[in-house]
Design a protein around this motif. Structure first.
Motif, mmCIF file in Angstrom:
data_model
loop_
_atom_site.group_PDB
_atom_site.id
_atom_site.type_symbol
_atom_site.label_atom_id
_atom_site.label_comp_id
_atom_site.label_asym_id
_atom_site.label_seq_id
_atom_site.Cartn_x
_atom_site.Cartn_y
_atom_site.Cartn_z
ATOM 1 N N LYS A 150 0.827 -1.217 0.000
ATOM 2 C CA LYS A 150 0.000 0.000 0.000
ATOM 3 C C LYS A 150 0.859 1.263 0.000
ATOM 4 C CE LYS A 150 -3.962 -2.100 2.326
ATOM 5 N NZ LYS A 150 -4.722 -2.212 3.588
ATOM 6 N N VAL A 151 1.916 1.257 0.802
ATOM 7 C CA VAL A 151 2.801 2.423 0.852
ATOM 8 C C VAL A 151 3.440 2.672 -0.511
ATOM 9 C CG1 VAL A 151 4.966 3.319 1.812
ATOM 10 C CG2 VAL A 151 3.266 2.282 3.329
ATOM 11 N N LEU A 152 3.923 1.611 -1.123
ATOM 12 C CA LEU A 152 4.568 1.758 -2.432
ATOM 13 C C LEU A 152 3.561 2.152 -3.514
ATOM 14 C CD1 LEU A 152 7.090 -1.213 -2.347
ATOM 15 C CD2 LEU A 152 7.641 1.221 -2.312
ATOM 16 N N ARG A 153 2.344 1.616 -3.417
ATOM 17 C CA ARG A 153 1.323 1.978 -4.394
ATOM 18 C C ARG A 153 1.045 3.482 -4.338
ATOM 19 N NH1 ARG A 153 -3.444 -0.833 -2.750
ATOM 20 N NH2 ARG A 153 -2.472 -2.725 -3.550
ATOM 21 N N GLY A 154 1.050 4.032 -3.127
ATOM 22 C CA GLY A 154 0.832 5.463 -2.971
ATOM 23 C C GLY A 154 1.944 6.291 -3.588
ATOM 24 N N LYS A 155 3.115 5.679 -3.763
ATOM 25 C CA LYS A 155 4.250 6.375 -4.377
ATOM 26 C C LYS A 155 4.439 5.980 -5.847
ATOM 27 C CE LYS A 155 6.795 6.656 -0.006
ATOM 28 N NZ LYS A 155 8.084 6.478 0.668
ATOM 29 N N LYS A 156 3.460 5.208 -6.376
ATOM 30 C CA LYS A 156 3.473 4.762 -7.779
ATOM 31 C C LYS A 156 4.569 3.729 -8.057
ATOM 32 C CE LYS A 156 1.256 8.926 -9.547
ATOM 33 N NZ LYS A 156 1.296 10.037 -10.512
ATOM 34 N N TYR A 157 4.726 2.806 -7.095
ATOM 35 C CA TYR A 157 5.627 1.673 -7.267
ATOM 36 C C TYR A 157 4.853 0.399 -6.924
ATOM 37 C CZ TYR A 157 9.590 4.941 -7.218
ATOM 38 O OH TYR A 157 10.472 5.955 -7.506
ATOM 39 N N SER A 158 5.393 -0.727 -7.318
ATOM 40 C CA SER A 158 4.877 -2.014 -6.872
ATOM 41 C C SER A 158 6.073 -2.879 -6.491
ATOM 42 C CB SER A 158 4.024 -2.681 -7.959
ATOM 43 O OG SER A 158 4.755 -2.804 -9.161
#
Length: 333
Positions: A150-158
């Motif tokens: 979820k944290v990475l998704r918020g930063k546009k990463y997976s």
């Protein structure tokens, strides 16, 4: 995370509370909310006269209340942040009178880490009525992987499941440490990157081949050669691979396997839900369950308990490396 977002959104919209009591076992979100309040409510010209940071070990509740009752100077609000407020735990009930009738122009923030107020106490009820109480709960290990996603998704990463698992097994459930490492990754990798085990190895220094995840998989597969190669590496690098962590993770694995054996529905989705693991890892449990029947799993859990006692220096003169080698031998044979 949703509760934190709601709190932050309300602050952004000017829906402020006179008291924010941030408490609980997980300091990461306490710091996040407190830092956001510290950075965003007052502009730089207002902070000099109207923003105060105190520390629980240096002040009394009476001193905090006295400051909170003052009016702001040339601003709509004053902000008082009490860091390490858990040091006031013995006298925090003195806050009750102020909490029952707080100064509307003061934003009073308590960072009450690793502890929480008793909900039955009057001080809790007064703060809950007139301010906001947020309890930051420690995540279970099986929840941290989803948090990373979820944290990475918020930063546009997976991130690939194995890479996520490497971070959890190396860093544990300390969200602050994990967040720092994620910041390292996102600072060197372009947005939209799918973070791989190779990225984690190159930028954080966690070996993609010699880690507890790979050891667990080798043990589950009864791959004797690979398991011994990994524990040899662990013995040569004990600071990066503490025995207590390895034993704990293997114990979790075999405890989950015991649960797996008892499941009636062994579909991938059902197993993932029951064991609290990513569906990506379910095949590892299927394979391991074939290699280790329920009776053997029960024996292994006993062996792990013995190794845990030995690792703490009780009844053993062995090195940590020797304890690990003996443990893996008993599991695999």
């Amino acid at each position: 995370m949703n509760d934190v977002k709601l709190i932050v959104d309300d602050i952004k919209q000017g829906k402020l509370k006179p008291i924010y009591f941030l408490m609980g076992e997980e300091p990461y979100y306490i710091d996040k909310i407190s830092d956001f309040i510290e950075d965003s409510i007052l502009d730089e010209s207002e902070k000099g006269f109207n923003q105060i940071v105190m520390y629980g070990r240096d002040v009394s509740v009476d001193e905090i209340v006295s400051s909170a009752k003052r009016f702001p100077m040339m601003a709509d609000h004053q902000v008082i942040i009490v860091k390490e407020a858990q040091d006031l735990s013995r006298t925090i009930e003195k806050l009750e009178s102020y909490a029952a009738n707080p100064q509307p122009s003061t934003i009073l923030v308590f960072n009450y880490k690793y502890k929480k107020l008793d909900k039955r106490k009057k001080v809790y009820k007064a703060i809950a009525k007139n301010g906001l109480i947020y309890e930051s709960k420690k995540l279970y290990e099986n929840q941290v992987g989803d948090w990373i996603v979820k944290v990475l998704r918020g930063k546009k990463y997976s991130i690939e499941p194995k890479a996520s698992q490497m971070l959890v097994e190396f860093l544990g459930t300390d969200l602050s440490k994990i967040s720092n490492e994620l910041d390292k990754l996102t600072s060197v990798l372009p947005a939209e990157t799918i973070i791989s085990p190779e990225h984690v190895e190159e930028n954080i220094g966690i070996s993609k081949d010699f880690n507890n995840f790979e050891l667990r998989k080798a043990v589950g597969n009864k791959d004797v050669v690979k398991a011994n190669r990994i524990i040899t590496y662990f013995s040569q690098n004990p600071k990066s691979n503490p025995l207590v962590m390895t034993i704990s993770l293997l114990n979790s694995f075999f405890t989950q396997m015991l649960l797996y054996h008892g499941l009636k529905d062994k579909s991938k989705a059902s197993v993932a839900r029951a064991l609290g693991v990513n569906p990506y890892f379910v095949d590892d449990y299927v394979t391991a369950a074939r290699n280790y029947p329920m009776r053997k799993v029960s024996q292994i859990i006993g062996v792990l308990r013995d190794a845990d006692v030995k690792s703490k220096g009780v009844g053993a003169n062995q090195t940590q490396g020797d304890i690990l080698k003996e443990l893996i031998f008993k599991i695999l044979h």
